[in-house]
Scaffold this motif. Structure first.
Motif, short mmCIF file in Angstrom:
data_model
loop_
_atom_site.label_atom_id
_atom_site.label_comp_id
_atom_site.label_asym_id
_atom_site.label_seq_id
_atom_site.Cartn_x
_atom_site.Cartn_y
_atom_site.Cartn_z
N GLU A 120 52.55 -30.29 2.57
CA GLU A 120 51.45 -29.33 2.70
C GLU A 120 51.87 -28.05 2.00
O GLU A 120 53.03 -27.65 2.07
N CYS B 191 53.99 -15.13 4.55
CA CYS B 191 53.46 -14.09 5.44
C CYS B 191 53.53 -12.74 4.74
O CYS B 191 54.56 -12.37 4.18
N VAL C 101 54.98 -20.35 5.92
CA VAL C 101 54.39 -21.20 6.96
C VAL C 101 53.42 -22.17 6.29
O VAL C 101 52.90 -21.89 5.21
N LYS D 188 50.09 -23.91 5.24
CA LYS D 188 48.78 -23.28 5.02
C LYS D 188 47.85 -23.50 6.21
O LYS D 188 47.08 -22.61 6.57
N SER D 189 47.93 -24.67 6.85
CA SER D 189 47.03 -24.95 7.97
C SER D 189 47.41 -24.17 9.23
O SER D 189 46.60 -24.00 10.12
N HIS D 190 48.65 -23.68 9.32
CA HIS D 190 49.10 -22.93 10.51
C HIS D 190 49.01 -21.43 10.31
O HIS D 190 49.21 -20.67 11.26
N ALA D 191 48.72 -21.00 9.11
CA ALA D 191 48.68 -19.57 8.82
C ALA D 191 47.45 -18.92 9.44
O ALA D 191 46.42 -19.55 9.65
N CYS E 233 52.00 -15.22 9.44
CA CYS E 233 52.60 -16.29 10.23
C CYS E 233 52.15 -16.26 11.68
O CYS E 233 52.27 -17.24 12.39
N SER E 234 51.63 -15.10 12.14
CA SER E 234 51.18 -15.01 13.53
C SER E 234 50.11 -13.92 13.64
O SER E 234 49.93 -13.10 12.75
#
Length: 81
Positions: free
Chosen positions: A43, A48, A55, A57-60, A70-71
């Motif tokens: 992926e 960040c 991170v 891309k789907s979790h960013a 990242c959060s």
């Protein structure tokens, strides 16, 4: 007595041949299924904007400008700067 032994050996050999043919068929089918389902599990990673951590891309977390974070905490920290 020897006839029974030969009979059981013959039955075992026939069963073994049938089993091997069945196993080859199953293995061939599973290999063809694996080839069709051969997808790329990689992926793309994004960096960040606050800390520079990469991170998936789907979790960013993104802001309104599509800047990746990242959060949520880093998104809010960047927003306050």
């Amino acid at each position: 007595m020897i006839v029974r032994l030969l009979f059981f050996i013959l039955v075992f050999a026939i069963g073994w041949v049938i089993y091997r043919q069945f196993a080859k068929t199953i293995m061939a089918k599973s290999k063809s299924v694996k080839k069709t389902k051969d997808t790329n599990h990689e992926e793309p990673m994004v960096k960040c904007a606050t800390c520079g951590t990469f991170v998936p891309k789907s979790h960013a977390v993104y802001d309104h400008n599509q800047t990746p974070f990242c959060s949520v905490e880093h998104k809010l920290e960047h927003k306050s700067q």
